[in-house]
Design a protein around this motif. Structure first.
Motif, short mmCIF file in Angstrom:
data_model
loop_
_atom_site.label_atom_id
_atom_site.label_comp_id
_atom_site.label_asym_id
_atom_site.label_seq_id
_atom_site.Cartn_x
_atom_site.Cartn_y
_atom_site.Cartn_z
N MET A 35 0.81 -1.20 0.00
CA MET A 35 0.00 0.00 0.00
C MET A 35 0.85 1.26 0.00
N GLU A 36 2.16 1.12 0.15
CA GLU A 36 3.01 2.31 0.24
C GLU A 36 3.07 3.10 -1.07
N ALA A 37 2.69 2.51 -2.19
CA ALA A 37 2.73 3.22 -3.47
C ALA A 37 1.40 3.91 -3.79
N LEU A 38 0.33 3.57 -3.09
CA LEU A 38 -0.99 4.09 -3.41
C LEU A 38 -1.06 5.62 -3.30
N VAL A 39 -0.70 6.15 -2.15
CA VAL A 39 -0.82 7.59 -1.92
C VAL A 39 0.19 8.40 -2.75
N PRO A 40 1.46 8.02 -2.79
CA PRO A 40 2.37 8.79 -3.65
C PRO A 40 1.97 8.77 -5.12
N ALA A 41 1.51 7.63 -5.61
CA ALA A 41 1.07 7.56 -7.01
C ALA A 41 -0.17 8.41 -7.23
N PHE A 42 -1.07 8.41 -6.26
CA PHE A 42 -2.28 9.23 -6.36
C PHE A 42 -1.93 10.71 -6.42
N VAL A 43 -1.10 11.16 -5.49
CA VAL A 43 -0.74 12.59 -5.43
C VAL A 43 0.03 13.00 -6.69
N ALA A 44 1.01 12.21 -7.09
CA ALA A 44 1.81 12.55 -8.27
C ALA A 44 0.94 12.59 -9.52
N ALA A 45 0.06 11.60 -9.68
CA ALA A 45 -0.81 11.57 -10.86
C ALA A 45 -1.82 12.71 -10.84
N LEU A 46 -2.33 13.02 -9.66
CA LEU A 46 -3.30 14.11 -9.54
C LEU A 46 -2.66 15.43 -9.99
N LEU A 47 -1.47 15.71 -9.48
CA LEU A 47 -0.79 16.95 -9.85
C LEU A 47 -0.40 16.96 -11.33
N ALA A 48 0.02 15.82 -11.84
CA ALA A 48 0.41 15.75 -13.25
C ALA A 48 -0.80 15.89 -14.17
N GLN A 49 -1.93 15.32 -13.78
CA GLN A 49 -3.11 15.33 -14.64
C GLN A 49 -3.78 16.69 -14.72
N ILE A 50 -3.69 17.49 -13.68
CA ILE A 50 -4.40 18.77 -13.66
C ILE A 50 -4.04 19.63 -14.86
N GLY A 51 -2.78 19.68 -15.20
CA GLY A 51 -2.37 20.51 -16.33
C GLY A 51 -2.08 19.74 -17.59
N ASP A 52 -2.57 18.52 -17.68
CA ASP A 52 -2.28 17.67 -18.83
C ASP A 52 -3.31 17.88 -19.94
N ARG A 53 -3.04 17.26 -21.09
CA ARG A 53 -3.95 17.39 -22.22
C ARG A 53 -5.14 16.45 -22.15
N SER A 54 -5.04 15.34 -21.42
CA SER A 54 -6.16 14.40 -21.42
C SER A 54 -7.43 14.97 -20.77
N PRO A 55 -7.36 15.72 -19.67
CA PRO A 55 -8.61 16.30 -19.18
C PRO A 55 -9.20 17.34 -20.14
N TRP A 56 -8.31 18.03 -20.86
CA TRP A 56 -8.77 18.99 -21.85
C TRP A 56 -9.54 18.24 -22.95
N LEU A 57 -9.01 17.12 -23.42
CA LEU A 57 -9.71 16.33 -24.43
C LEU A 57 -11.02 15.77 -23.87
N VAL A 58 -11.01 15.34 -22.63
CA VAL A 58 -12.23 14.85 -21.99
C VAL A 58 -13.29 15.96 -21.97
N ALA A 59 -12.89 17.17 -21.64
CA ALA A 59 -13.84 18.30 -21.63
C ALA A 59 -14.38 18.57 -23.03
N ILE A 60 -13.52 18.50 -24.03
CA ILE A 60 -13.95 18.71 -25.42
C ILE A 60 -14.99 17.67 -25.82
N LEU A 61 -14.68 16.40 -25.54
CA LEU A 61 -15.58 15.31 -25.92
C LEU A 61 -16.88 15.34 -25.12
N ALA A 62 -16.80 15.71 -23.85
CA ALA A 62 -18.02 15.81 -23.04
C ALA A 62 -18.95 16.89 -23.60
#
Length: 188
Positions: free
Chosen positions: A1-28
């Protein structure tokens, strides 16, 4: 379980400014189905993160503890370089005629293949004793950001101070990566 929280936080911060949420918003906006698009993005990120997690689990026995720490440092530096570059608009997939779910799934999977989130998943999976917790943490974080983007829509998503967020995340990741890298190389 030691990788769960660091992976969550790192991915959360990386995803906020990434292109995939932008594409998700476009498609939605295009399909008018934010939950369908977010669910397709969840499966796309889960598939990509599962590949990264399997790769991390595969190489983990071959790495020393310092090499594992250096891998995380490289993931942070990679994230910093991506965050500090100008964000290019994603392809809007206007010519794709596959339906809302399949367009979102394939579009997000292709766009996110090998991105920062998957590099974090790979690094945290290689570091910990249970690599699948890194997959789960990164996937849940990506889903959270993509769901918010889908519900907001493109216009609202683009009004967020994404450039400032990206610069802040980039500076933070660069500093953390430098400290971890120097420590892994036993220079301090």
């Amino acid at each position: 379980m030691e990788a769960l929280v660091p992976a969550f936080v790192a991915a959360l911060l990386a995803q906020i400014g990434d292109r995939s949420p932008w594409l998700v918003a476009i498609l939605a906006d295009r399909y008018g189905k934010p939950f369908t698009i977010a669910l397709a993005a969840l499966f796309a990120h889960a598939a990509g993160n599962a590949i990264a997690g399997a790769g991390g689990a595969l190489i983990a026995p071959m790495l020393t503890p310092n090499a594992k720490q250096l891998l995380i440092a490289l993931a942070l530096i990679f994230a910093a370089s991506g965050a500090l570059w100008r964000l290019k608009a994603p392809d809007r997939l206007e010519r794709w005629r596959l339906g809302s779910w399949l367009t979102a799934f394939l579009g997000i999977f292709i766009l996110a293949l090998g991105d920062t989130t998957q590099f974090f998943t790979f690094a945290f999976a290689a570091r910990g004793p249970s690599p699948w917790t890194a997959v789960v943490g990164a996937t849940v974080a990506a889903f959270a950001v993509n769901l918010i983007a889908a519900l907001m829509g493109e216009a609202s998503w683009r009004r967020l101070p994404l450039h400032r967020i990206r610069v802040g995340v980039g500076v933070l990741a660069l500093g953390g990566g430098a400290v971890l890298g120097v420590s892994a190389l036993q220079l301090i």
